[in-house]
Design a protein around this motif. Structure first.
Motif, PDB file in Angstrom:
ATOM      1  N   ALA A   1       0.815  -1.219   0.000  1.00  0.00           N
ATOM      2  CA  ALA A   1       0.000   0.000   0.000  1.00  0.00           C
ATOM      3  C   ALA A   1       0.836   1.251   0.000  1.00  0.00           C
ATOM      4  O   ALA A   1       0.319   2.342  -0.042  1.00  0.00           O
ATOM      5  CB  ALA A   1      -0.931  -0.004   1.214  1.00  0.00           C
TER       6      ALA A   1
ATOM      7  N   PHE B   1      -0.335   7.489   7.072  1.00  0.00           N
ATOM      8  CA  PHE B   1      -1.363   6.539   6.663  1.00  0.00           C
ATOM      9  C   PHE B   1      -2.135   5.924   7.833  1.00  0.00           C
ATOM     10  O   PHE B   1      -2.851   4.943   7.651  1.00  0.00           O
ATOM     11  CB  PHE B   1      -0.741   5.440   5.803  1.00  0.00           C
ATOM     12  CG  PHE B   1      -0.261   5.920   4.467  1.00  0.00           C
ATOM     13  CD1 PHE B   1      -1.167   6.337   3.501  1.00  0.00           C
ATOM     14  CD2 PHE B   1       1.091   5.994   4.186  1.00  0.00           C
ATOM     15  CE1 PHE B   1      -0.733   6.794   2.268  1.00  0.00           C
ATOM     16  CE2 PHE B   1       1.541   6.447   2.950  1.00  0.00           C
ATOM     17  CZ  PHE B   1       0.624   6.853   1.990  1.00  0.00           C
TER      18      PHE B   1
ATOM     19  N   GLU C   1      -4.999   5.190  10.426  1.00  0.00           N
ATOM     20  CA  GLU C   1      -6.455   5.288  10.361  1.00  0.00           C
ATOM     21  C   GLU C   1      -6.956   6.419  11.263  1.00  0.00           C
ATOM     22  O   GLU C   1      -6.366   6.725  12.289  1.00  0.00           O
ATOM     23  CB  GLU C   1      -7.091   3.962  10.797  1.00  0.00           C
ATOM     24  CG  GLU C   1      -6.840   2.796   9.848  1.00  0.00           C
ATOM     25  CD  GLU C   1      -7.549   2.968   8.519  1.00  0.00           C
ATOM     26  OE1 GLU C   1      -8.671   3.514   8.513  1.00  0.00           O
ATOM     27  OE2 GLU C   1      -6.976   2.573   7.479  1.00  0.00           O
TER      28      GLU C   1
ATOM     29  N   ARG D   1      -8.128  12.006   1.256  1.00  0.00           N
ATOM     30  CA  ARG D   1      -7.790  10.660   1.730  1.00  0.00           C
ATOM     31  C   ARG D   1      -8.482  10.318   3.044  1.00  0.00           C
ATOM     32  O   ARG D   1      -8.906   9.168   3.258  1.00  0.00           O
ATOM     33  CB  ARG D   1      -6.274  10.548   1.881  1.00  0.00           C
ATOM     34  CG  ARG D   1      -5.775   9.128   2.131  1.00  0.00           C
ATOM     35  CD  ARG D   1      -4.270   9.079   2.289  1.00  0.00           C
ATOM     36  NE  ARG D   1      -3.805   9.722   3.508  1.00  0.00           N
ATOM     37  CZ  ARG D   1      -3.090  10.839   3.556  1.00  0.00           C
ATOM     38  NH1 ARG D   1      -2.765  11.459   2.434  1.00  0.00           N
ATOM     39  NH2 ARG D   1      -2.706  11.355   4.707  1.00  0.00           N
TER      40      ARG D   1
ATOM     41  N   ASP E   1      -9.450   1.397   0.875  1.00  0.00           N
ATOM     42  CA  ASP E   1      -8.013   1.607   0.761  1.00  0.00           C
ATOM     43  C   ASP E   1      -7.644   1.918  -0.680  1.00  0.00           C
ATOM     44  O   ASP E   1      -8.091   1.255  -1.617  1.00  0.00           O
ATOM     45  CB  ASP E   1      -7.268   0.353   1.237  1.00  0.00           C
ATOM     46  CG  ASP E   1      -5.760   0.514   1.158  1.00  0.00           C
ATOM     47  OD1 ASP E   1      -5.265   1.576   1.580  1.00  0.00           O
ATOM     48  OD2 ASP E   1      -5.097  -0.412   0.670  1.00  0.00           O
TER      49      ASP E   1
ATOM     50  N   PRO F   1      -4.189   2.119  -2.601  1.00  0.00           N
ATOM     51  CA  PRO F   1      -2.740   1.951  -2.485  1.00  0.00           C
ATOM     52  C   PRO F   1      -1.991   3.160  -3.021  1.00  0.00           C
ATOM     53  O   PRO F   1      -2.417   3.798  -3.978  1.00  0.00           O
ATOM     54  CB  PRO F   1      -2.472   0.693  -3.338  1.00  0.00           C
ATOM     55  CG  PRO F   1      -3.766  -0.056  -3.316  1.00  0.00           C
ATOM     56  CD  PRO F   1      -4.825   1.003  -3.306  1.00  0.00           C
TER      57      PRO F   1
END
Length: 581
Positions: free
Chosen positions: A252, A334, A336, A375, A381, A383
């Motif tokens: 990712a 990245f 969460e 985002r 998701d 990548p």
């Protein structure tokens, strides 16, 4: 309580800097700096040709000084065929005519220093352009020659050598090997290219290559740069024998360790091994050599690593005292959008980097990833490098993404260490999700047969004036990527002095961060706000972020900053505040 309009900031008269300034170890400027990334072709165009350039950057530097950042990082502006937007360098010691001249660079440097801004150049050492003189000399030379040894040339497999040396796949899609044609027209050897076919990998086991880059670093240090951001700092050294490699699953993140989530267990020993072309220990000797070159020059020079390395404990090996100054914290980028995950990555980052005496870094957007104003609202998701386009299912709500982005930035700028901003995020720019396919230029789009949209959506030229052609990007209506028709409200002049605008939120946060020395502070977690809330104290500032869906009651205190309007003493969902109690 509401966020008041920010004051009219001016650049302090005593702010100008030069690379000659020296501080005691442990108090270098870069440990607490906020560094603003400029993507030159998309920042400001001085000629009207639709491509940003160095004079354009120089003309807008005062806006960055007023914003309150400490330094600018310039993505590559070197001579290049521009097959990968300048990350394919054909001459490391000259400016591409697209961007200007060396004299233009010198003017930019002098102007930045006069405004109190330091300048960081982007160095690309893993590979060159296939148009670089070194590679052209390699093509014209015989197998086994000194010129060929500058790059990763290998014989092919099979009776006729027509099978690639191994099965590696390029980051941009397709094979990682390209076969050449000899001067006499016969099929020749193969060369390695981790990225585009036009970007052959250098052989960093070759001492000649290392010496050339020492001279390149000195060329720019002699011109006054305050340091370097280093592209693909986890690359260069490949596993001996170049064995075949099949990733367990698609990674990712660009160059990150590919592994199924069930295989990942905290601790270096329990993480799947890096691919044979990433993250090998031999790179550390390279960086010690670069560190020594920077030490030849007076003042505090910074070296920042783009190292896609997991976990954080391993990334910290890149920032030991005799290597890089800092490394981009992609784990943080990245993470969460949950209170538990955000708190954990902050703790892990401070512990990992602090263990080797380096500052933590924080970053939410850059030129390679979907802008965080988009985002953070994604429900699936995406990548790294895949991008978002017109046919992407479940595209996020722009308002929801911006709300989370403002809260996320408010948290990031309250943390100790160094923070990176990407041009346009201070305007709240979203990813351009409707960019027409005909306009796309990212090699990822081309090499994956249009299966991945690539990174163009975050690279669209930014808006300065709402009512001017190309939103003031340049003196004409031209822009190398088309700008969305609804970007006028994002323009800088439309937000200046406007209470509650994203620009004024950033200006206020940066001014408060500087005033209260938050970059040199420490995190003290505060409990009692529930599982969906992050609460911390850094010096005199209390920061509370609601990552849940239900409003929470705020303590009594002076409101310094709020990412959204606060009504009735309750903190709404996806909102952050700074308080002085």
């Amino acid at each position: 309580m509401t966020l008041e309009s920010a004051p009219d900031f001016t650049v302090p008269a005593d702010r100008p800097v030069t690379g000659e300034q020296v501080t005691s170890p442990g108090s270098e400027w870069w440990r607490t700096a906020v560094i603003y990334q400029i993507y030159p072709r998309s920042f400001a165009d001085s000629t009207g040709d639709g491509i940003g350039d160095l004079p354009g950057i120089t003309s807008r530097l005062h806006s960055l000084a007023e914003l309150g950042v400490d330094a600018v990082w310039l993505s590559p502006f070197f001579s290049s065929p521009q097959k990968d937007a300048g990350y394919d360098v054909s001459d490391y010691c000259d400016v591409d005519p697209m961007f200007g001249t060396l004299a233009d660079f010198d003017t930019l440097m002098a102007t930045a220093h006069d405004l109190g801004l330091r300048v960081i150049a982007d160095m690309v050492p893993n590979h060159t352009s296939d148009q670089h003189r070194w590679f052209q000399e390699a093509l014209a030379s015989s197998e086994g020659s000194a010129e060929r040894d500058r790059y990763m040339f290998r014989d092919g497999k099979g009776p006729n050598g027509d099978i690639a040396p191994n099965n590696w796949e390029s980051v941009f899609g397709g094979p990682m090997w390209q076969r050449i044609t000899n001067p006499d027209g016969t099929p020749g050897q193969w060369y390695l290219h981790i990225f585009d076919v036009s970007q052959p990998d250098l052989n960093w086991e070759n001492p000649w290559v290392r010496e050339q880059f020492f001279d390149i670093l000195r060329f720019w240090l002699d011109r006054g740069v305050d340091g370097f951001r280093v592209d693909v700092a986890h690359g260069m050294i490949k596993e001996e024998g170049l064995p075949d490699y099949t990733p367990p699953m698609e990674t990712a993140s660009m160059g990150g360790t590919a592994a199924a989530a069930t295989d990942l267990v905290p601790g270096i020993a329990d993480v799947p091994p890096d691919p044979p072309y990433w993250g090998h220990s031999g790179v550390h000797d390279i960086w010690r050599g670069w560190n020594a070159v920077l030490a030849e020059y007076p003042g505090d020079r910074v070296m920042a690593a783009e190292a896609w390395v997991d976990p954080l404990e391993k990334m910290a090996l890149w920032v030991r005292p005799d290597e890089f100054s800092q490394a981009f914290n992609f784990g943080y980028m990245f993470t969460e959008w949950t209170a538990r995950d955000m708190r954990k990555v902050v703790d892990d980052s401070i512990a990992a980097f602090g263990a080797v005496g380096a500052p933590s870094t924080w970053v939410l957007s850059n030129h390679d990833v979907v802008r965080h104003a988009t985002r953070l609202a994604l429900h699936a998701d995406v990548p790294q490098g895949s991008g978002i386009g017109p046919k992407t299912p479940g595209k996020p709500d722009t308002a929801s993404g911006l709300r989370r982005a403002r809260a996320a930035t408010s948290l990031m700028l309250s943390l100790p260490g160094s923070a990176y901003l990407y041009q346009g995020e201070e305007l709240g720019l979203p990813e351009d999700m409707e960019l027409p396919d005909s306009a796309r230029q990212d090699p990822t789009w081309l090499r994956t047969n249009h299966e991945k949209y690539g990174r163009d959506g975050c690279r669209v030229p930014i808006p300065w004036e709402a009512d001017k052609p190309s939103y003031g990007f340049g003196p004409s209506g031209n822009s190398w990527l088309p700008q969305p028709e609804d970007w006028a409200p994002y323009a800088r002049d439309a937000q200046e002095g406007l209470a509650g605008s994203t620009l004024e939120l950033y200006r206020t946060a940066l001014a408060l961060r500087s005033e209260h020395r938050l970059g040199a502070g420490a995190v003290q977690w505060l409990d009692g706000y529930g599982p969906d809330v992050i609460a911390l104290r850094n010096g005199p500032v209390t920061v509370i972020v609601n990552l849940g869906k239900v409003a929470v009651e705020l303590p009594i205190g002076e409101l310094l900053l709020a990412s959204e309007d606060i009504i009735g003493g309750a903190l709404p969902a996806d909102t952050a505040v700074w308080l002085r109690s």
